[in-house]
Scaffold this motif. Structure first.
Motif, PDB file in Angstrom:
ATOM      1  N   SER A  90       3.014 -40.054  15.551  1.00 14.50           N
ATOM      2  CA  SER A  90       1.267 -39.388  15.748  1.00 14.50           C
ATOM      3  C   SER A  90       1.333 -37.921  15.767  1.00 14.50           C
ATOM      4  N   GLU A 109      -2.777 -43.987   7.193  1.00 14.72           N
ATOM      5  CA  GLU A 109      -2.946 -43.068   8.451  1.00 14.72           C
ATOM      6  C   GLU A 109      -4.063 -43.477   8.752  1.00 14.72           C
ATOM      7  N   SER A 111      -7.280 -41.706  11.623  1.00 17.49           N
ATOM      8  CA  SER A 111      -7.929 -40.253  11.563  1.00 17.49           C
ATOM      9  C   SER A 111      -8.468 -41.150  12.919  1.00 17.49           C
ATOM     10  N   HIS A 147      -9.134 -33.936  15.879  1.00 16.01           N
ATOM     11  CA  HIS A 147      -8.811 -35.635  15.172  1.00 16.01           C
ATOM     12  C   HIS A 147      -7.402 -36.127  15.886  1.00 16.01           C
ATOM     13  N   VAL A 149      -4.296 -37.993  14.431  1.00 17.87           N
ATOM     14  CA  VAL A 149      -3.307 -38.771  13.139  1.00 17.87           C
ATOM     15  C   VAL A 149      -2.838 -39.123  13.449  1.00 17.87           C
TER      16      VAL A 149
END
Ligand SMILES: [Fe+2]
Length: 207
Positions: A90, A109, A111, A147, A149
């Protein structure tokens, strides 16, 4: 029906056509909403197929996620990057400071968006978005720029194709701690060489 991954790029024209269409869209000077909407549709078309990304831009590294530059616009108006997530990998919490589009190519993935709280600390903004192959997420500096991810899988590689409104590897931006403190960074790229999508000899055979 999506096509399966192949050992080499059989369809380099998909990326080439995407780049041309996106440049044409940007040439028309759209507002950000229109750019993200129409650009997102173009990226959605690109990631509908998984038969064009050369293998060397799909290689995971055991120590950290990879960001392979696939194309930079000659005026640095946009860049296209293959993000390769090894199992369980990540990013830190980070921002972009330019518009962005994320198209899922392989795997999946999450987010997780963040927003600043009243005392400057970061708080999760809603539940994580899970991207599946073919899906696209849009990022804007004015709404959802911060963010984190992560690969949705702990046992397989995931790959997403990111498009940003700058030469993203050269942009000074920030990673964050949950207390809101930030540290500037410039990401660079994982690769020294770009894919050759401009050799048309196989596509335009002389009869
Ligand atoms: Fe990001």
């Amino acid at each position: 029906m999506r096509e399966t991954a192949l050992s080499e790029s059989r369809h380099p024209e998909r990326l080439r056509n995407f780049i041309a269409a996106l440049a044409e869209l940007i040439d028309s000077n759209p507002g950000e909403d229109d750019l993200l909407h129409h650009g997102g549709k173009l990226l959605g078309q690109l990631v509908r197929h998984d038969d064009w990304l050369p293998d060397e831009y799909a290689l995971a590294d055991p120590t950290r996620y990879q960001q392979f530059l696939l194309h930079a616009d000659s005026r640095q108006r946009f860049s296209v990057v293959s993000f390769v997530w090894g199992p369980g990998q990540s990013t830190p919490i980070h921002d972009h400071r330019v518009w962005g589009l994320i198209g899922m190519l392989r795997g999946a993935e999450y987010s997780q968006g963040f927003a600043r709280g009243s005392e400057g600390q970061l708080q999760k903004a809603g539940t994580p978005i899970r991207l599946e192959p073919g899906q696209v997420e849009a990022l804007s500096p004015s709404s959802n720029d911060i963010h984190q991810v992560s690969n949705a899988f702990s046992d397989q590689v995931s790959i997403s194709i990111h498009v940003y409104g700058a030469n993203i590897g050269a942009v000074k931006r920030a990673v964050y701690q949950i207390d809101g403190s930030e540290k500037l960074f410039i990401s660079g790229y994982s690769n020294a060489w770009l894919p050759n999508i401009w050799d048309l000899s196989k596509e335009n055979q002389v009869q």
